[in-house]
Design a protein around this motif. Structure first.
Motif, PDB file in Angstrom:
ATOM      1  N   VAL A  60       0.840  -1.195   0.000  1.00 47.19           N
ATOM      2  CA  VAL A  60       0.000   0.000   0.000  1.00 47.19           C
ATOM      3  C   VAL A  60       0.878   1.249   0.000  1.00 47.19           C
ATOM      4  N   PRO A  61       0.583   2.225  -0.858  1.00 41.53           N
ATOM      5  CA  PRO A  61       1.358   3.480  -0.833  1.00 41.53           C
ATOM      6  C   PRO A  61       1.088   4.258   0.444  1.00 41.53           C
ATOM      7  N   VAL A  62       2.019   5.111   0.801  1.00 34.79           N
ATOM      8  CA  VAL A  62       1.881   5.886   2.036  1.00 34.79           C
ATOM      9  C   VAL A  62       1.858   7.375   1.698  1.00 34.79           C
ATOM     10  N   GLN A  63       1.080   8.087   2.474  1.00 31.46           N
ATOM     11  CA  GLN A  63       0.984   9.541   2.347  1.00 31.46           C
ATOM     12  C   GLN A  63       1.351  10.140   3.698  1.00 31.46           C
ATOM     13  N   LEU A  64       2.526  10.760   3.764  1.00 32.84           N
ATOM     14  CA  LEU A  64       2.999  11.300   5.032  1.00 32.84           C
ATOM     15  C   LEU A  64       2.204  12.549   5.403  1.00 32.84           C
ATOM     16  N   LYS A  65       1.856  12.629   6.688  1.00 38.83           N
ATOM     17  CA  LYS A  65       1.108  13.783   7.207  1.00 38.83           C
ATOM     18  C   LYS A  65       1.831  14.302   8.440  1.00 38.83           C
ATOM     19  N   GLY A  96      10.043   0.002   3.470  1.00 38.65           N
ATOM     20  CA  GLY A  96       9.585  -0.609   2.229  1.00 38.65           C
ATOM     21  C   GLY A  96       8.375   0.052   1.617  1.00 38.65           C
ATOM     22  N   GLY A  97       7.947   1.190   2.173  1.00 39.91           N
ATOM     23  CA  GLY A  97       6.770   1.874   1.650  1.00 39.91           C
ATOM     24  C   GLY A  97       7.074   2.645   0.380  1.00 39.91           C
ATOM     25  N   LYS A  98       6.028   2.903  -0.385  1.00 41.41           N
ATOM     26  CA  LYS A  98       6.137   3.689  -1.608  1.00 41.41           C
ATOM     27  C   LYS A  98       5.225   4.900  -1.497  1.00 41.41           C
ATOM     28  N   ARG A  99       5.730   6.041  -1.930  1.00 39.43           N
ATOM     29  CA  ARG A  99       4.979   7.284  -1.762  1.00 39.43           C
ATOM     30  C   ARG A  99       3.700   7.269  -2.604  1.00 39.43           C
ATOM     31  N   TYR A 100       2.644   7.830  -2.039  1.00 38.28           N
ATOM     32  CA  TYR A 100       1.356   7.963  -2.716  1.00 38.28           C
ATOM     33  C   TYR A 100       1.479   8.985  -3.834  1.00 38.28           C
TER      34      TYR A 100
END
Length: 603
Positions: free
Chosen positions: A283-288, A590-594
């Motif tokens: 799942v892509p990640v969106q940093l906040k 291992g995350g991928k940016r949204y």
């Protein structure tokens, strides 16, 4: 993030993708890693175009170009012209290089007419152009042969031998070689070079005009190429179902954006399924992050993004990284330079605003730690005889306390990382899987508290012993017996023993790693002090040159120190963050940016 699967009738798919792109919420799931040849060509063209835009922007960054630029129908025509000019310039440079080689061959012989030599050949006079080292040239040759010395340079002698027979043998002279010269005169070569230089100047002037007036067209064309590449990728990731009558596309949408997307899908009667991600989904990640932590995301990007199930550690390591940088550089004067330079660059170079904001925080931390340790451009303020500083010296710390402070900060960050590990493991696997980490926290903190209470006299020796034994029993049970909820007690005990060995050696090594903060801070102060002493001792006893030499030594010395110490202060806290802190926090990554499928400008 929620996983969306769309089923769309093939005739409506292109229109659906257009509206989906306008909404800009879906991160398309990658199922096919290998790009098609067409996508690879698009990507190469896009990257080449970005390089061209950067190159043109740099050409006129600090230059004023006058004149009206040429007009083009679109960005593609501009880029075509730029590539034509670059090809022409490359060709001219090669030609000028070849001409310069020929000119260098002719320089020792001077400027003469090859046509005149040909006329002399017809009259039975043949010129041989010869060269040898100075030590081999014998002046007596000029008396024995029709020979004329032309020049001598670079340890070589250049001379001409006149013969009346074509192809006649040369005298047996040691170390003498014959030179074949270009069929053009030196003046002809220079004239051709000037003509090429004029053409190069003309092409460069045209590039300057294009850089001044047509970069916006190129940026728009780059955005079109990126959009085309995104669309090609979406089509590449699309699956055909029901005998090629239905298209299936899947992706990820942030939960706050679901309502608007669902309403649009229902309005268009698009069949979709929204589901929660499984453990196997990437799942892509969106940093906040808040404004402070956001400037440190560039540091976190140097390692890896968190996966969707774990904590983003950026807001947790940001204060530590700032403190460690200030600790490592440790000179208030250097920190002041970084702070002022960052403030200036922040408004002069708006594109680097985020990086300069980071530099401001790091410079501020360095000023604080420099004031705390009493170091200003290598001057030890604790020992300085400055009246107004006397009341502040009580708050400054010496090297012994600085060493202890480095270890204390290390303990705090390691324990904080272990607390985050409990949260991380609880979020990703379940609270029961965090018992071992809780046991280690209980052992370290509980033992420290029991010892401290006994030393302070808050509890008696017997009560302190009971407290210590209770801590050992509780933490031992968690570490050795309940470290994994799905294994037997025996297996837990055996794996717990191995964990004890790894944790004891690992924690000691991790803690000792923080001594580097002390070493870096002290070394930068020593280097600054050494250059101050050099400046004072090496300055001449002269009213004019004395201060001048001293200032030069100080500028060069402190500049070198700031560069080297600043580099160390940047790198070593990164190492402490990504190795000691991330490890103790149980970071997986291992995350991928949204990156949603959307209308995009130039990236």
């Amino acid at each position: 993030m929620m996983k969306y699967s769309f089923l769309v009738y093939h005739a409506d798919y292109k229109a659906f993708l257009k509206e989906l792109k306008q909404m800009g919420v879906l991160h398309v799931q990658v199922k096919k890693q290998e790009a098609t040849p067409e996508m690879q060509d698009l990507l190469r063209a896009y990257n080449d175009l970005l390089k061209t835009i950067r190159s043109l922007s740099d050409r006129v960054k600090n230059n004023e170009v006058s004149g009206e630029g040429p007009r083009f129908a679109d960005g593609a025509a501009v880029w075509q012209r730029v590539r034509e000019i670059e090809a022409e310039l490359e060709q001219r440079q090669q030609q000028m290089g070849s001409l310069e080689k020929e000119a260098q061959l002719l320089l020792p012989w001077g400027d003469f007419s090859p046509e005149r030599l040909e006329d002399l050949k017809e009259s039975g006079l043949y010129f041989r152009f010869l060269v040898c080292r100075d030590k081999y040239f014998d002046p007596a040759w000029e008396q024995e042969y029709y020979l004329q010395k032309v020049s001598a340079e670079g340890g070589f002698t250049y001379f001409v031998l006149l013969q009346r027979e074509a192809g006649a043998a040369l005298p047996e002279w040691e170390g003498v070689d014959e030179t074949l010269l270009p069929a053009r005169s030196l003046s002809d070569l220079r004239n051709e070079q000037k003509a090429l230089e004029a053409e190069v100047l003309q092409f460069n002037e045209e590039l300057d005009l294009l850089a001044t007036h047509q970069v916006r067209q190129l940026e728009a064309y780059a955005a079109d190429l990126k959009s085309e590449l995104d669309e090609a990728n979406v089509l590449h990731q699309t699956q055909s179902e029901v005998e090629d009558h239905v298209r299936l596309i899947e992706g990820w949408v942030p939960q706050p954006k679901m309502a608007g997307l669902n309403a649009e899908l229902d309005r268009r009667s698009i069949l979709y399924v929204a589901s929660r991600p499984t453990d196997d989904d990437k799942v892509p990640v969106q940093l906040k992050n808040n404004r402070f932590a956001r400037v440190f995301e560039s540091i976190g990007d140097l390692y890896e993004l968190p996966n969707h199930k774990e904590l983003d550690l950026v807001p947790f390591f940001a204060p530590f990284y700032m403190l460690f940088f200030g600790f490592s550089l440790g000179d208030a004067g250097y920190g002041l330079i970084i702070l002022l330079a960052a403030i200036f660059a922040k408004y002069k170079v708006p594109k680097m605003r985020s990086i300069m904001t980071l530099a401001q925080w790091l410079g501020l931390a360095t000023v604080v730690f420099g004031a705390l340790t009493g170091t200003f451009f290598g001057i030890n303020l604790i020992e300085a005889d400055i009246a107004w500083l006397e009341k502040w010296k009580a708050y400054m710390i010496d090297t012994d306390k600085l060493f202890n402070l480095a270890l204390i900060l290390g303990v705090i960050q390691i324990l904080f990382g272990m607390v985050l590990k409990v949260v991380n493991v609880s979020m990703t696997k379940g609270f029961a899987y965090a018992y071992a980490t809780i046991g280690w926290l209980l052992l370290i903190v509980g033992s420290g508290l029991a010892y401290g209470l006994r030393e302070l006299g808050a509890v008696s020796e017997s009560v302190g012993s009971y407290l210590q034994n209770g801590v050992l029993i509780a933490s031992g049970a968690l570490i050795l017996l309940f470290n994994h909820p799905r294994r037997s007690i025996v297996m837990n005990f055996l794996s717990g023993l191995w964990d004890v060995y790894g944790m004891v050696t690992g924690l000691v090594g991790d803690l000792l790693s923080y001594i580097r903060l002390f070493a870096l801070g002290v070394s930068s102060a020593i280097l600054g002090f050494v250059f101050n002493e050099l400046a004072m001792s090496l300055r001449p006893d002269n009213v004019i040159f004395g201060p001048l030499v001293m200032i030069i030594i100080l500028l060069v010395g402190h500049g070198m120190t700031l560069f080297m110490a600043g580099l160390g202060a940047f790198v070593h806290p990164i190492r402490l963050t990504f190795v000691e802190f991330y490890k103790n926090a149980g970071f997986t990554g291992g995350g991928k940016r949204y990156t949603p499928f959307a209308e995009k400008s130039l990236e």
